[in-house]
Design an enzyme around this catalytic site. Structure first.
Site: not given
Length: 213
Positions: A58-60, A90, A119, A147, A192, A194
């Protein structure tokens, strides 16, 4: 069951997925395929019940702030210190690192992995790519999806490197960059799993959880 004999049936471990932001449903589906019971974690009470936890892609920075907002940051750090198995993909890898390069000054770190992570190391969204990688503990190559992925710039002596990727054609001129690590019961991937339909890395994590559940 044989008469007079009690047969022990091992219970499926209960694995939580941090459900504040990111690929929550995708991880939950893969964990179920890997043999775990799954619950979303948004509260300290839910965190206290799980045998293992996944920090999704997602967005860390967003997840970092939400961990603080939901009063989960310090309880999660404590559970990890107490031996909770954790898997981060990620953004999850970024959160687990002790230090992040190119992160925000107000970004919180869990410090569960003795690694320095960069990052968005492979580039922006347009530089996303896929590659076959060899992952220690997973038989055969794994088709990995990157991604806006990080990579590990430096790993401590107690960190086991599970996978590297990169050659002259990889985005970001990344040669042999570390993209999967493990330290004790903490596992992290820059990619990822998942999103692939291949649950082998989730099975690797569920086995770790089952050993301590």
């Amino acid at each position: 069951m044989i008469a007079g004999k009690v047969t022990h049936v091992p219970q499926q471990p209960l694995v939580g997925v941090l459900a504040l932001q990111g690929d929550v449903r995708e991880h939950a589906a893969m964990l179920r395929r890997a043999g775990a019971r799954v619950v979303g974690v948004r509260r300290v009470s839910e965190l206290a019940e799980v045998d293992g936890l996944v920090l999704p892609g997602g967005e860390s920075t967003t997840m970092s702030r939400l961990l603080d907002t939901f009063d989960l940051l310090d309880p999660l750090r404590q559970r990890i210190r107490d031996g909770l198995p954790v898997f981060g993909s990620c953004a999850g890898m970024v959160l687990l690192a002790r230090q992040v390069l190119d992160g925000r000054p107000d970004q919180h770190q869990l410090g569960a992995l003795d690694v320095v992570v960069r990052r968005n190391a492979f580039g922006r969204q347009v530089d996303s790519f896929e590659a076959d990688v060899d992952v220690e503990g997973v038989e055969g190559s794994f088709h990995a999806v990157f991604i806006r992925a990080p990579w590990v710039e430096k790993a401590g002596s107690e960190v086991e490197v599970l996978a590297t990727v990169g050659d002259a054609t990889t985005p970001g001129s990344a040669a042999d960059r570390i993209v999967a690590v493990r330290q004790g019961r903490v596992l992290a991937t820059a990619f990822h799993p998942e999103l692939t339909g291949d649950e082998r890395i989730h099975r690797l994590f569920v086995r770790t959880v089952s050993e301590v559940a």
